[in-house]
Design a protein around this motif. Structure first.
Motif, PDB file in Angstrom:
ATOM      1  N   GLU A  86      19.406   3.845  -4.197  1.00  0.00           N
ATOM      2  CA  GLU A  86      19.102   3.509  -3.026  1.00  0.00           C
ATOM      3  C   GLU A  86      19.640   4.361  -1.938  1.00  0.00           C
ATOM      4  O   GLU A  86      20.467   5.021  -1.925  1.00  0.00           O
ATOM      5  N   GLY A  87      18.640   4.857  -0.802  1.00  0.00           N
ATOM      6  CA  GLY A  87      19.012   5.947   0.001  1.00  0.00           C
ATOM      7  C   GLY A  87      18.271   7.149  -0.384  1.00  0.00           C
ATOM      8  O   GLY A  87      18.694   8.175   0.450  1.00  0.00           O
ATOM      9  N   GLN A  88      17.854   7.660  -1.493  1.00  0.00           N
ATOM     10  CA  GLN A  88      17.352   8.532  -2.027  1.00  0.00           C
ATOM     11  C   GLN A  88      15.689   8.770  -2.047  1.00  0.00           C
ATOM     12  O   GLN A  88      15.295   9.694  -2.027  1.00  0.00           O
ATOM     13  N   SER A  89      15.070   7.464  -2.292  1.00  0.00           N
ATOM     14  CA  SER A  89      13.579   7.765  -2.161  1.00  0.00           C
ATOM     15  C   SER A  89      13.220   7.839  -0.867  1.00  0.00           C
ATOM     16  O   SER A  89      13.739   7.305  -0.046  1.00  0.00           O
ATOM     17  N   PRO A  90      12.001   8.069  -0.635  1.00  0.00           N
ATOM     18  CA  PRO A  90      11.390   8.281   0.610  1.00  0.00           C
ATOM     19  C   PRO A  90      10.997   7.005   1.346  1.00  0.00           C
ATOM     20  O   PRO A  90      10.864   6.999   2.395  1.00  0.00           O
ATOM     21  N   ALA A  91      10.861   5.768   0.588  1.00  0.00           N
ATOM     22  CA  ALA A  91      10.590   4.569   1.140  1.00  0.00           C
ATOM     23  C   ALA A  91      11.583   4.053   2.044  1.00  0.00           C
ATOM     24  O   ALA A  91      12.792   4.113   1.670  1.00  0.00           O
ATOM     25  N   GLY A  92      11.280   3.834   3.281  1.00  0.00           N
ATOM     26  CA  GLY A  92      12.237   3.361   4.429  1.00  0.00           C
ATOM     27  C   GLY A  92      12.980   4.363   5.026  1.00  0.00           C
ATOM     28  O   GLY A  92      13.667   4.329   5.785  1.00  0.00           O
ATOM     29  N   ARG A  93      12.489   5.525   4.777  1.00  0.00           N
ATOM     30  CA  ARG A  93      13.301   6.870   5.121  1.00  0.00           C
ATOM     31  C   ARG A  93      12.269   7.790   5.766  1.00  0.00           C
ATOM     32  O   ARG A  93      12.559   8.941   6.006  1.00  0.00           O
ATOM     33  N   THR A  94      11.018   7.529   6.023  1.00  0.00           N
ATOM     34  CA  THR A  94       9.998   8.338   6.553  1.00  0.00           C
ATOM     35  C   THR A  94       9.449   7.696   7.994  1.00  0.00           C
ATOM     36  O   THR A  94       8.457   7.193   7.920  1.00  0.00           O
ATOM     37  N   PRO A  95      10.167   7.977   8.882  1.00  0.00           N
ATOM     38  CA  PRO A  95      10.082   7.431  10.113  1.00  0.00           C
ATOM     39  C   PRO A  95       8.541   7.767  10.854  1.00  0.00           C
ATOM     40  O   PRO A  95       8.162   7.113  11.692  1.00  0.00           O
ATOM     41  N   ASP A  96       7.715   8.846  10.357  1.00  0.00           N
ATOM     42  CA  ASP A  96       6.501   9.174  10.806  1.00  0.00           C
ATOM     43  C   ASP A  96       5.447   8.339  10.284  1.00  0.00           C
ATOM     44  O   ASP A  96       4.151   8.474  10.629  1.00  0.00           O
ATOM     45  N   LEU A  97       5.799   7.431   9.374  1.00  0.00           N
ATOM     46  CA  LEU A  97       4.908   6.477   8.537  1.00  0.00           C
ATOM     47  C   LEU A  97       5.015   5.027   9.419  1.00  0.00           C
ATOM     48  O   LEU A  97       6.133   4.896   9.366  1.00  0.00           O
ATOM     49  N   PRO A  98       4.154   4.405   9.217  1.00  0.00           N
ATOM     50  CA  PRO A  98       4.075   3.040   9.828  1.00  0.00           C
ATOM     51  C   PRO A  98       5.151   2.012   8.715  1.00  0.00           C
ATOM     52  O   PRO A  98       4.897   2.206   7.467  1.00  0.00           O
ATOM     53  N   GLY A  99       5.924   1.503   9.319  1.00  0.00           N
ATOM     54  CA  GLY A  99       6.939   0.697   8.297  1.00  0.00           C
ATOM     55  C   GLY A  99       8.054   1.629   7.660  1.00  0.00           C
ATOM     56  O   GLY A  99       8.689   1.265   6.636  1.00  0.00           O
ATOM     57  N   MET A 100       7.949   2.937   8.130  1.00  0.00           N
ATOM     58  CA  MET A 100       9.003   3.720   7.550  1.00  0.00           C
ATOM     59  C   MET A 100       8.635   4.284   5.982  1.00  0.00           C
ATOM     60  O   MET A 100       9.511   4.385   5.495  1.00  0.00           O
ATOM     61  N   GLY A 101       7.456   3.918   5.808  1.00  0.00           N
ATOM     62  CA  GLY A 101       6.887   4.219   4.328  1.00  0.00           C
ATOM     63  C   GLY A 101       7.292   3.106   3.173  1.00  0.00           C
ATOM     64  O   GLY A 101       7.304   3.287   2.290  1.00  0.00           O
ATOM     65  N   SER A 102       8.075   1.989   3.704  1.00  0.00           N
ATOM     66  CA  SER A 102       8.668   1.089   2.976  1.00  0.00           C
ATOM     67  C   SER A 102       7.597  -0.209   2.806  1.00  0.00           C
ATOM     68  O   SER A 102       7.063  -0.683   3.785  1.00  0.00           O
ATOM     69  N   LEU A 103       7.002  -0.507   1.639  1.00  0.00           N
ATOM     70  CA  LEU A 103       5.773  -1.705   1.513  1.00  0.00           C
ATOM     71  C   LEU A 103       6.544  -2.970   1.845  1.00  0.00           C
ATOM     72  O   LEU A 103       5.912  -3.921   2.240  1.00  0.00           O
ATOM     73  N   LEU A 104       7.854  -3.015   1.713  1.00  0.00           N
ATOM     74  CA  LEU A 104       8.534  -4.383   2.250  1.00  0.00           C
ATOM     75  C   LEU A 104       8.280  -4.725   3.407  1.00  0.00           C
ATOM     76  O   LEU A 104       8.150  -5.667   4.024  1.00  0.00           O
ATOM     77  N   LEU A 105       8.262  -3.611   4.594  1.00  0.00           N
ATOM     78  CA  LEU A 105       8.185  -3.655   6.023  1.00  0.00           C
ATOM     79  C   LEU A 105       6.485  -3.771   6.400  1.00  0.00           C
ATOM     80  O   LEU A 105       5.734  -3.085   5.791  1.00  0.00           O
ATOM     81  N   PRO A 106       6.186  -4.566   7.609  1.00  0.00           N
ATOM     82  CA  PRO A 106       4.668  -4.525   7.866  1.00  0.00           C
ATOM     83  C   PRO A 106       4.536  -2.914   8.494  1.00  0.00           C
ATOM     84  O   PRO A 106       5.351  -2.495   8.852  1.00  0.00           O
ATOM     85  N   ALA A 107       3.195  -2.666   8.277  1.00  0.00           N
ATOM     86  CA  ALA A 107       2.817  -1.148   8.766  1.00  0.00           C
ATOM     87  C   ALA A 107       3.042  -1.100  10.212  1.00  0.00           C
ATOM     88  O   ALA A 107       1.901  -0.955  10.912  1.00  0.00           O
ATOM     89  N   TRP A 108       4.204  -1.402  10.646  1.00  0.00           N
ATOM     90  CA  TRP A 108       4.116  -1.106  12.391  1.00  0.00           C
ATOM     91  C   TRP A 108       4.883   0.297  12.684  1.00  0.00           C
ATOM     92  O   TRP A 108       5.569   0.887  12.032  1.00  0.00           O
ATOM     93  N   THR A 109       4.341   0.844  13.851  1.00  0.00           N
ATOM     94  CA  THR A 109       4.773   2.183  14.249  1.00  0.00           C
ATOM     95  C   THR A 109       5.558   1.912  15.370  1.00  0.00           C
ATOM     96  O   THR A 109       5.415   1.477  16.492  1.00  0.00           O
ATOM     97  N   LEU A 110       6.862   2.788  15.462  1.00  0.00           N
ATOM     98  CA  LEU A 110       7.688   2.817  16.510  1.00  0.00           C
ATOM     99  C   LEU A 110       7.073   3.509  17.724  1.00  0.00           C
ATOM    100  O   LEU A 110       6.827   4.934  17.623  1.00  0.00           O
ATOM    101  N   THR A 111       6.987   2.947  18.877  1.00  0.00           N
ATOM    102  CA  THR A 111       6.605   3.668  20.117  1.00  0.00           C
ATOM    103  C   THR A 111       7.627   3.958  21.189  1.00  0.00           C
ATOM    104  O   THR A 111       7.298   4.577  21.977  1.00  0.00           O
ATOM    105  N   ARG A 112       8.884   3.219  21.082  1.00  0.00           N
ATOM    106  CA  ARG A 112       9.734   3.395  21.977  1.00  0.00           C
ATOM    107  C   ARG A 112      11.139   3.134  21.456  1.00  0.00           C
ATOM    108  O   ARG A 112      11.247   2.140  20.472  1.00  0.00           O
TER     109      ARG A 112
END
Length: 225
Positions: A86-112
């Protein structure tokens, strides 16, 4: 539970909390830059998730499903040797991708992402359907919890866990509709941070509130898992 790193945010952990990165042995979630290949992989996998719940091959269904299973098995074989902690794969650690690159999370984009509030935009897809083209009721708490973790961190709160999460469903949330979710810390009491948010459809002349969420994020004690 939700935990996030700052990912380059100007908000820094409180100086009085030297154990910020070590509560419960949490791994350090620094931002990852896995490249275009990972972006393409995640995008394709999200489409595959939609098809996994919507495909109906017809007369040749058995053969199609067998081929799909074989190709999925080949992908497992390809990626299996690279499974990381945990914490080493890019899933959940790629903030420029929707859902931070995690398939668990909906593909939403941080705007603020500010101390006084966090906002995300996005939509739900066929994968999230509960029935009649509406988003499954259990998906919305996941979205709210995801947001509350970022709200807590953006406000400068130390590593916290979700103590409670309450969602009021005001209107039906449809798939394939661009939506907005906004959240903030409403008050702080010691280790407790009370948070609230609204999911809205802003496609009309005004905004329609689809769901409202309220939660409590509690700061972990040193060593607390």
């Amino acid at each position: 539970m939700t935990h996030y790193s700052s990912f380059g945010s100007s908000v820094q952990p409180p100086e009085e909390d030297p154990e910020y990165q070590h509560h419960g042995g949490f791994p350090e979630y620094g931002p990852a830059s896995p490249g275009a290949g990972f972006r393409s992989f995640v995008t394709t996998m999200r489409r595959l998730q939609d098809l996994a719940v919507s495909a109906a091959p017809g007369p040749d269904a058995e053969a199609v499903w067998e081929q799909a299973a074989e190709r999925a098995a080949a992908l497992v074989e390809l990626l299996g040797p690279f499974e990381a902690e945990e914490g080493q794969s890019p899933a959940g650690r790629t903030p420029d991708l929707p859902g931070m690159g995690s398939l668990l999370l909906p593909a939403w984009t941080l705007t603020r992402y500010q101390p006084d509030g966090v906002e995300m935009t996005g939509s739900f897809s066929r994968f999230h359907v509960g029935g009649n083209h509406a988003v499954h009721g259990g998906v919305l708490p996941l979205l709210f919890d995801h947001l509350f973790g970022m709200v807590s961190h953006a406000a400068g709160r130390p590593i916290s866990r979700t103590a409670f999460l309450h969602v009021d469903y005001r209107k039906i949330t449809r798939i394939d509709t661009q939506l907005v979710i906004r959240g903030r810390v409403t008050r702080i009491e010691g280790r407790k941070a009370f948070v609230s948010a609204e999911l809205v459809d802003a496609n009309g002349p005004g905004e329609t509130v689809l769901a409202e969420g309220n939660g409590l994020m509690v700061r972990l004690l040193p060593g607390q898992p």
